[in-house]
Design an enzyme around this catalytic site. Structure first.
Site: not given
Length: 239
Positions: A10-11, A14, A91, A93-94, A114
């Site tokens: 979100n911000t 990586k 998700g 990322d999961r 996580d």
């Protein structure tokens, strides 16, 4: 062969540069334009992108990529069997973290935790079958919720040091309730999974992983780049 894995949060973004399966460099940038400033960008053969953002647009820094560019979604071929009933809501990322754990521990039952904005738990067995998991509020979310949904309780910051079990003032009481309570929660979930899988390997990532590494009474592995490692494994699976 050089790969670039990008995890759009979100911000922040990586990134990880890989040569085959080996991570050569990783870091965090704030804006897409900063990719062009990374000297390794000109060596990239293939790219994989995971994003929680609605639209990231076309990345001009990647216009000269020689090979393939994958934007990870639930239809992307992956090296595990996905048993999640609604893969389109999972998700990415999961999913990447689970595959990262299997890249590191291919013959083990793995619980991936996580510890970020939310704390997610995901179980993948030694047959590379991903069963699913659970989602709970993270530490920062809990601190904000206690302040937001009450009239008088203050917004208290997380502490990195030891936390008293019995708080002697309101600030300490909030810290004890949230930090010790969450430690007990995570410990309890690990214990239940270990009843099902006695040789379970527990792998942690996320911004609060260091806190749990320090305070959990369990043998765990903290891998900050776990999502990036998983993304790279997915990319190599598709090349």
């Amino acid at each position: 062969m050089y790969n670039l894995a990008l995890d759009f949060g979100n911000t922040a973004i990586k990134y990880g540069f890989f040569e085959a399966e080996s991570l050569r460099k990783s870091g965090t940038i704030g804006q897409e334009q900063e990719l062009a400033l990374l000297p390794e960008i000109t060596q990239i053969d293939n790219v994989i992108i995971s994003s929680v953002r609605e639209n990231i647009g076309k990345l001009s820094a990647l216009s000269e990529v020689k090979g393939i560019t994958i934007t990870l979604n639930y239809q992307t071929p992956i090296p595990v069997k996905n048993g999640y009933e609604t893969p389109q809501t999972l998700g990415m990322d999961r999913l990447a973290a689970v595959i990262g754990a299997k890249a590191l521990y291919p013959d083990k039952d793995c619980l991936v935790i996580d510890a970020g904005t939310c704390i997610t738990y995901d179980f993948v067995d030694n047959q590379h079958y991903y069963h699913g998991g659970s989602i709970a509020p993270g530490l920062e979310m809990k601190f904000k919720a206690v302040h937001t949904f009450t009239q008088k309780l203050p917004l208290v910051e997380q502490t990195s040091g030891p936390v008293k079990l019995t708080g002697r003032n309101t600030r300490e009481a909030i810290q004890s309730g949230i930090l010790n309570g969450t430690l007990a929660e995570v410990q309890g979930i690990i214990n239940v999974y270990k009843e099902q899988a006695p040789k379970l390997v527990v792998v942690l990532c996320g911004g609060d992983a260091a806190f749990f590494e320090t305070n959990l009474k369990q043998h765990i592995f903290v891998v900050p780049e776990l999502v990036l490692i998983g993304l790279n494994r997915i990319l190599n699976y598709n090349v």
